[in-house]
Scaffold this motif. Structure first.
Motif, PDB file in Angstrom:
ATOM      1  N   GLU A 110       0.825  -1.224   0.000  1.00 37.13           N
ATOM      2  CA  GLU A 110       0.000   0.000   0.000  1.00 37.13           C
ATOM      3  C   GLU A 110       0.856   1.270   0.000  1.00 37.13           C
ATOM      4  O   GLU A 110       0.407   2.330  -0.415  1.00 37.13           O
ATOM      5  N   LEU A 111       2.093   1.126   0.473  1.00 31.70           N
ATOM      6  CA  LEU A 111       2.945   2.294   0.717  1.00 31.70           C
ATOM      7  C   LEU A 111       3.038   3.286  -0.445  1.00 31.70           C
ATOM      8  O   LEU A 111       2.839   4.482  -0.255  1.00 31.70           O
ATOM      9  N   PRO A 112       3.347   2.837  -1.700  1.00 30.67           N
ATOM     10  CA  PRO A 112       3.482   3.820  -2.786  1.00 30.67           C
ATOM     11  C   PRO A 112       2.192   4.594  -3.051  1.00 30.67           C
ATOM     12  O   PRO A 112       2.232   5.705  -3.575  1.00 30.67           O
ATOM     13  N   LEU A 113       1.052   4.022  -2.674  1.00 31.89           N
ATOM     14  CA  LEU A 113      -0.230   4.682  -2.949  1.00 31.89           C
ATOM     15  C   LEU A 113      -0.552   5.760  -1.924  1.00 31.89           C
ATOM     16  O   LEU A 113      -1.453   6.569  -2.129  1.00 31.89           O
ATOM     17  N   MET A 114       0.208   5.779  -0.824  1.00 34.56           N
ATOM     18  CA  MET A 114       0.010   6.824   0.194  1.00 34.56           C
ATOM     19  C   MET A 114       0.241   8.212  -0.412  1.00 34.56           C
ATOM     20  O   MET A 114      -0.310   9.194   0.028  1.00 34.56           O
ATOM     21  N   ARG A 122      -9.729   2.701   1.170  1.00 32.90           N
ATOM     22  CA  ARG A 122     -10.346   1.458   0.687  1.00 32.90           C
ATOM     23  C   ARG A 122      -9.751   1.050  -0.666  1.00 32.90           C
ATOM     24  O   ARG A 122      -9.417  -0.106  -0.897  1.00 32.90           O
ATOM     25  N   GLN A 123      -9.579   2.048  -1.552  1.00 33.92           N
ATOM     26  CA  GLN A 123      -9.014   1.763  -2.887  1.00 33.92           C
ATOM     27  C   GLN A 123      -7.564   1.312  -2.780  1.00 33.92           C
ATOM     28  O   GLN A 123      -7.116   0.455  -3.528  1.00 33.92           O
ATOM     29  N   ARG A 124      -6.837   1.907  -1.819  1.00 31.70           N
ATOM     30  CA  ARG A 124      -5.443   1.503  -1.596  1.00 31.70           C
ATOM     31  C   ARG A 124      -5.377   0.027  -1.227  1.00 31.70           C
ATOM     32  O   ARG A 124      -4.581  -0.725  -1.751  1.00 31.70           O
ATOM     33  N   GLU A 126      -7.649  -2.310  -1.732  1.00 26.26           N
ATOM     34  CA  GLU A 126      -8.098  -3.161  -2.849  1.00 26.26           C
ATOM     35  C   GLU A 126      -6.987  -3.349  -3.880  1.00 26.26           C
ATOM     36  O   GLU A 126      -6.758  -4.454  -4.373  1.00 26.26           O
ATOM     37  N   ALA A 127      -6.295  -2.242  -4.214  1.00 31.94           N
ATOM     38  CA  ALA A 127      -5.209  -2.298  -5.207  1.00 31.94           C
ATOM     39  C   ALA A 127      -4.067  -3.177  -4.699  1.00 31.94           C
ATOM     40  O   ALA A 127      -3.482  -3.963  -5.450  1.00 31.94           O
ATOM     41  N   ALA A 128      -3.763  -3.062  -3.392  1.00 28.22           N
ATOM     42  CA  ALA A 128      -2.668  -3.845  -2.803  1.00 28.22           C
ATOM     43  C   ALA A 128      -3.023  -5.338  -2.793  1.00 28.22           C
ATOM     44  O   ALA A 128      -2.177  -6.184  -3.097  1.00 28.22           O
ATOM     45  N   ILE A 129      -4.269  -5.655  -2.466  1.00 31.17           N
ATOM     46  CA  ILE A 129      -4.708  -7.061  -2.466  1.00 31.17           C
ATOM     47  C   ILE A 129      -4.576  -7.639  -3.876  1.00 31.17           C
ATOM     48  O   ILE A 129      -4.055  -8.738  -4.077  1.00 31.17           O
ATOM     49  N   LYS A 130      -5.035  -6.863  -4.859  1.00 31.50           N
ATOM     50  CA  LYS A 130      -4.980  -7.317  -6.260  1.00 31.50           C
ATOM     51  C   LYS A 130      -3.523  -7.574  -6.692  1.00 31.50           C
ATOM     52  O   LYS A 130      -3.217  -8.590  -7.324  1.00 31.50           O
ATOM     53  N   ALA A 131      -2.620  -6.666  -6.317  1.00 28.45           N
ATOM     54  CA  ALA A 131      -1.198  -6.808  -6.695  1.00 28.45           C
ATOM     55  C   ALA A 131      -0.580  -8.036  -6.018  1.00 28.45           C
ATOM     56  O   ALA A 131       0.187  -8.776  -6.642  1.00 28.45           O
ATOM     57  N   LEU A 132      -0.922  -8.274  -4.753  1.00 32.68           N
ATOM     58  CA  LEU A 132      -0.383  -9.442  -4.047  1.00 32.68           C
ATOM     59  C   LEU A 132      -0.929 -10.741  -4.631  1.00 32.68           C
ATOM     60  O   LEU A 132      -0.213 -11.733  -4.751  1.00 32.68           O
ATOM     61  N   GLN A 133      -2.193 -10.732  -5.036  1.00 32.54           N
ATOM     62  CA  GLN A 133      -2.763 -11.922  -5.682  1.00 32.54           C
ATOM     63  C   GLN A 133      -2.057 -12.183  -7.014  1.00 32.54           C
ATOM     64  O   GLN A 133      -1.802 -13.329  -7.373  1.00 32.54           O
ATOM     65  N   ALA A 134      -1.710 -11.100  -7.710  1.00 32.88           N
ATOM     66  CA  ALA A 134      -1.048 -11.229  -9.023  1.00 32.88           C
ATOM     67  C   ALA A 134       0.324 -11.895  -8.916  1.00 32.88           C
ATOM     68  O   ALA A 134       0.785 -12.535  -9.862  1.00 32.88           O
ATOM     69  N   VAL A 135       0.977 -11.749  -7.755  1.00 33.02           N
ATOM     70  CA  VAL A 135       2.306 -12.364  -7.594  1.00 33.02           C
ATOM     71  C   VAL A 135       2.233 -13.660  -6.776  1.00 33.02           C
ATOM     72  O   VAL A 135       3.243 -14.186  -6.324  1.00 33.02           O
ATOM     73  N   GLY A 136       1.012 -14.155  -6.567  1.00 33.19           N
ATOM     74  CA  GLY A 136       0.839 -15.452  -5.904  1.00 33.19           C
ATOM     75  C   GLY A 136       0.945 -15.409  -4.392  1.00 33.19           C
ATOM     76  O   GLY A 136       1.293 -16.397  -3.752  1.00 33.19           O
ATOM     77  N   LEU A 137       0.663 -14.244  -3.793  1.00 40.33           N
ATOM     78  CA  LEU A 137       0.766 -14.135  -2.331  1.00 40.33           C
ATOM     79  C   LEU A 137      -0.566 -13.800  -1.675  1.00 40.33           C
ATOM     80  O   LEU A 137      -0.600 -13.169  -0.611  1.00 40.33           O
TER      81      LEU A 137
END
Length: 249
Positions: A110-114, A122-124, A126-137
Motif C-alpha cells: 500500500e505504501l506507494p499509494l500513500m 479502501r481503494q489503496r 483493494e489495489a494492494a490485495i490485487k497486486a499481491l494476488q497477481a504475484v501469488g501471495l
C-alpha cells in the motif's frame, strides 16, 4: 500499428568529477524501449550500468543528452517533478527488497499509494490485495517481512512495484540475493508479467537472464556494445520444472 515508446534516450552522457579527474560513466547512450518489451541491461562492473539505472529511474539527470519517460522530457525537471514522475511511472524492484520489517505484506504494498491522492484508504487496500494476488501471495497478506522467505519478500517487492500500474517495471539485480531455484521462480513471474503486457527493464550482471528476456542491451565502458532482439526466448517455467527438487538435510 506502431508500438508506443515508453523510454527514449538520446545521446545521454553522464560525467562525474572525482577530484581533478572526469569520470565518463556514460559516453553517449541512445535507445528506445517499446511498451511490452522485456529488456535486460547487462555489463560488468564499471560498464556504466548503475549510472544508466539511475538515469532510467529518474534518480539522476544527464550531463548532456535527453531522456524521455512515457513522452515526458526528464532533464529539465526539478527534483520534485522528477520524484512525482518516478512515483507514478516507475515500479522499482531491488536486490535487497527494501521492505519495512515490522509491517505486513499488505501495508508494504500500500505504501506507494500513500502519495497518490487518487486513492482513498479502501481503494489503496483493494489495489494492494490485487497486486499481491497477481504475484501469488494472496494467502500471505498479513505476514510480516520477518515471517517470509527471500522469494516471498521479493514477490511482495514486485507487488509493491506493480501497485501504481507504472509505465515501466525497473528491476535492479532482482534475483541477486536468491538461490537458483527461487531466482527461476522470480523469472517465471517476470515472464508472466511480460506476457500480460508489462514493460520490464531488468538490470543484471548474470548473462543467463538474457535468455529469458525479449531483448538484451549490453554496455561496456559507458557505451552500448550490443542491442539484440532475442528470437528464441527460453521458458523459465520449463527450466524450473526440470530442476531437481532440493532435498532437506
Amino acid at each position: 500499428m506502431e508500438k508506443k515508446v515508453v523510454i527514449e534516450l538520446q545521446n545521454v552522457k553522464r560525467y562525474f568529477q572525482v577530484g581533478s579527474e572526469t569520470v565518463k560513466a556514460l559516453r553517449g547512450v541512445s535507445f528506445k524501449i517499446y511498451e511490452g518489451e522485456f529488456v535486460t541491461i547487462m555489463g560488468t562492473s564499471g560498464s556504466g550500468k548503475s549510472t544508466l539505472l539511475n538515469q532510467l529511474g529518474c534518480l539522476d539527470t544527464p550531463t548532456s543528452g535527453e531522456y524521455f519517460l512515457d513522452g515526458v522530457p526528464v532533464s529539465s525537471m526539478s527534483k520534485t517533478q522528477r520524484a512525482h514522475l518516478r512515483n507514478t511511472k516507475i515500479g522499482f524492484v531491488f536486490q535487497n527488497y527494501n521492505l519495512l520489517a515490522k509491517t505486513t505484506a499488505l501495508e508494504n504494498v500500500e505504501l506507494p499509494l500513500m502519495y497518490n491522492n487518487k486513492y482513498n484508504a479502501r481503494q489503496r487496500r483493494e489495489a494492494a490485495i490485487k497486486a499481491l494476488q497477481a504475484v501469488g501471495l494472496g494467502d500471505r497478506m498479513e505476514h510480516k517481512s520477518n515471517q517470509m522467505s527471500g522469494g516471498q519478500m521479493q514477490r511482495v517487492a514486485i507487488a509493491r512495484a506493480l501497485v501504481n500500474e507504472p509505465a515501466v517495471l525497473l528491476a535492479d539485480e532482482a534475483t541477486g540475493n536468491l538461490d537458483t531455484r527461487t531466482s527461476f521462480e522470480m523469472l517465471v513471474l517476470f515472464q508472466e508479467l511480460y506476457r500480460q503486457g508489462h514493460t520490464i527493464i531488468f538490470v543484471t550482471h548474470n548473462p543467463e537472464i538474457a535468455e529469458y528476456a525479449s531483448r538484451n542491451i549490453n554496455l561496456r565502458d559507458g557505451k552500448i556494445r550490443e542491442d539484440t532482439i532475442n528470437t528464441n526466448i527460453k521458458s523459465a517455467a520449463e527450466a524450473l520444472a526440470a530442476m531437481p527438487i532440493p532435498q532437506d538435510e
